[in-house]
Design an enzyme around this catalytic site. Sequence first.
Site, PDB file in Angstrom:
ATOM      1  N   LYS A   1     -27.775   7.177  25.529  1.00  0.00           N
ATOM      2  CA  LYS A   1     -27.528   7.155  26.969  1.00  0.00           C
ATOM      3  C   LYS A   1     -28.261   8.335  27.646  1.00  0.00           C
ATOM      4  O   LYS A   1     -28.752   9.249  26.959  1.00  0.00           O
ATOM      5  CB  LYS A   1     -26.014   7.223  27.213  1.00  0.00           C
ATOM      6  CG  LYS A   1     -25.260   5.981  26.696  1.00  0.00           C
ATOM      7  CD  LYS A   1     -23.775   6.083  27.044  1.00  0.00           C
ATOM      8  CE  LYS A   1     -22.990   4.879  26.566  1.00  0.00           C
ATOM      9  NZ  LYS A   1     -21.556   4.960  26.965  1.00  0.00           N
TER      10      LYS A   1
ATOM     11  N   TYR B   1     -22.786  -4.120  31.354  1.00  0.00           N
ATOM     12  CA  TYR B   1     -21.384  -3.695  31.374  1.00  0.00           C
ATOM     13  C   TYR B   1     -20.495  -4.684  32.142  1.00  0.00           C
ATOM     14  O   TYR B   1     -19.428  -4.304  32.630  1.00  0.00           O
ATOM     15  CB  TYR B   1     -21.283  -2.296  31.982  1.00  0.00           C
ATOM     16  CG  TYR B   1     -21.685  -1.190  31.015  1.00  0.00           C
ATOM     17  CD1 TYR B   1     -21.055  -1.061  29.772  1.00  0.00           C
ATOM     18  CD2 TYR B   1     -22.672  -0.268  31.340  1.00  0.00           C
ATOM     19  CE1 TYR B   1     -21.416  -0.047  28.881  1.00  0.00           C
ATOM     20  CE2 TYR B   1     -23.027   0.750  30.451  1.00  0.00           C
ATOM     21  CZ  TYR B   1     -22.398   0.850  29.227  1.00  0.00           C
ATOM     22  OH  TYR B   1     -22.736   1.860  28.355  1.00  0.00           O
TER      23      TYR B   1
ATOM     24  N   ASN C   1     -20.641   9.967  26.693  1.00  0.00           N
ATOM     25  CA  ASN C   1     -20.366   9.900  25.253  1.00  0.00           C
ATOM     26  C   ASN C   1     -21.597   9.524  24.424  1.00  0.00           C
ATOM     27  O   ASN C   1     -21.498   8.913  23.369  1.00  0.00           O
ATOM     28  CB  ASN C   1     -19.171   8.988  24.970  1.00  0.00           C
ATOM     29  CG  ASN C   1     -19.395   7.565  25.436  1.00  0.00           C
ATOM     30  OD1 ASN C   1     -20.473   7.239  25.930  1.00  0.00           O
ATOM     31  ND2 ASN C   1     -18.404   6.710  25.251  1.00  0.00           N
TER      32      ASN C   1
ATOM     33  N   HIS D   1     -24.464   4.135  23.043  1.00  0.00           N
ATOM     34  CA  HIS D   1     -23.859   2.803  23.123  1.00  0.00           C
ATOM     35  C   HIS D   1     -24.223   2.034  21.863  1.00  0.00           C
ATOM     36  O   HIS D   1     -25.338   2.165  21.355  1.00  0.00           O
ATOM     37  CB  HIS D   1     -24.399   2.024  24.337  1.00  0.00           C
ATOM     38  CG  HIS D   1     -24.037   0.571  24.272  1.00  0.00           C
ATOM     39  ND1 HIS D   1     -22.819   0.101  24.695  1.00  0.00           N
ATOM     40  CD2 HIS D   1     -24.691  -0.503  23.757  1.00  0.00           C
ATOM     41  CE1 HIS D   1     -22.750  -1.208  24.459  1.00  0.00           C
ATOM     42  NE2 HIS D   1     -23.882  -1.594  23.894  1.00  0.00           N
TER      43      HIS D   1
HETATM   44  N1  UDP Z   1     -15.950   4.445  30.004  1.00  0.00           N
HETATM   45  C1  UDP Z   1     -15.630   5.327  31.002  1.00  0.00           C
HETATM   46  N2  UDP Z   1     -14.301   5.527  31.306  1.00  0.00           N
HETATM   47  C2  UDP Z   1     -13.301   4.885  30.645  1.00  0.00           C
HETATM   48  C3  UDP Z   1     -13.646   3.970  29.618  1.00  0.00           C
HETATM   49  C4  UDP Z   1     -14.983   3.774  29.315  1.00  0.00           C
HETATM   50  O1  UDP Z   1     -16.513   5.947  31.600  1.00  0.00           O
HETATM   51  O2  UDP Z   1     -12.138   5.096  30.968  1.00  0.00           O
HETATM   52  C5  UDP Z   1     -17.374   4.233  29.672  1.00  0.00           C
HETATM   53  C6  UDP Z   1     -17.741   4.923  28.353  1.00  0.00           C
HETATM   54  O3  UDP Z   1     -18.967   5.617  28.530  1.00  0.00           O
HETATM   55  C7  UDP Z   1     -17.890   3.764  27.385  1.00  0.00           C
HETATM   56  C8  UDP Z   1     -18.331   2.627  28.301  1.00  0.00           C
HETATM   57  O4  UDP Z   1     -17.643   2.855  29.514  1.00  0.00           O
HETATM   58  O5  UDP Z   1     -18.827   4.062  26.371  1.00  0.00           O
HETATM   59  C9  UDP Z   1     -18.014   1.247  27.789  1.00  0.00           C
HETATM   60  O6  UDP Z   1     -16.658   1.185  27.423  1.00  0.00           O
HETATM   61  P1  UDP Z   1     -16.182   0.437  26.076  1.00  0.00           P
HETATM   62  O7  UDP Z   1     -14.690   0.371  26.138  1.00  0.00           O
HETATM   63  O8  UDP Z   1     -16.947  -0.839  25.944  1.00  0.00           O
HETATM   64  O9  UDP Z   1     -16.557   1.504  24.944  1.00  0.00           O
HETATM   65  P2  UDP Z   1     -17.708   1.575  23.847  1.00  0.00           P
HETATM   66  O10 UDP Z   1     -17.975   0.166  23.347  1.00  0.00           O
HETATM   67  O11 UDP Z   1     -18.920   2.195  24.515  1.00  0.00           O
HETATM   68  O12 UDP Z   1     -17.152   2.479  22.792  1.00  0.00           O
END
Ligand code: UDP
Length: 148
Positions: A9, A49, A112, A115
């Site tokens: 990212k 997303y 984080n 992805h």
């Molecule tokens: N995210 C966020 N706030 C939240 C939950 C998720 O900003 O409360 C962001 C985070 O960067 C995450 C992305 O949205 O990586 C997609 O969320 P997902 O639950 O799909 O997590 P991932 O598959 O990336 O672990």
Amino acid sequence: MEKTFLMVKPDGVQRGLIGEIVSRFENKGFQLVGAKLMVIPRSVAEQHYGEHQDKPFFGELVDFITSGPVFAMVWEGEDVIATARQMMGKTKPAEATPGTIRGDYGVTVGKNIIHGSDSPTSAKREIALFFDEKEIASWEKLLNRWVY
Ligand code: UDP
């Protein structure tokens, strides 16, 4: 062989973590079959997303992921989808185990670092969203005979 979509990212790119992240997957024994540095168009980010479009963080998430270049990749290997998720660690870096990418480098859920597709269905969808078929290389990695 299974394929997954992984993406460093904008925070990971700015922090100079592309090489470190690529190394982890290479060292594990997986095979890189596609990669590019790109700024994601807003429409592609919204599609990517899409499952989060009703969440309160959706706008910020799309703003962030389009705010600078990402490093988009396709990796291949046995069980690469689930294994890459293990190597990434939990979504919230505070819950991610040390030794995982998010556990070692992330602090907040919004930044984080990486992805990775969470299922075969998302992997297929995300690879098609980010890569043309001709951008994916089919090549024989000689080391594979020492991995499999
Ligand atoms: N995210 C966020 N706030 C939240 C939950 C998720 O900003 O409360 C962001 C985070 O960067 C995450 C992305 O949205 O990586 C997609 O969320 P997902 O639950 O799909 O997590 P991932 O598959 O990336 O672990």
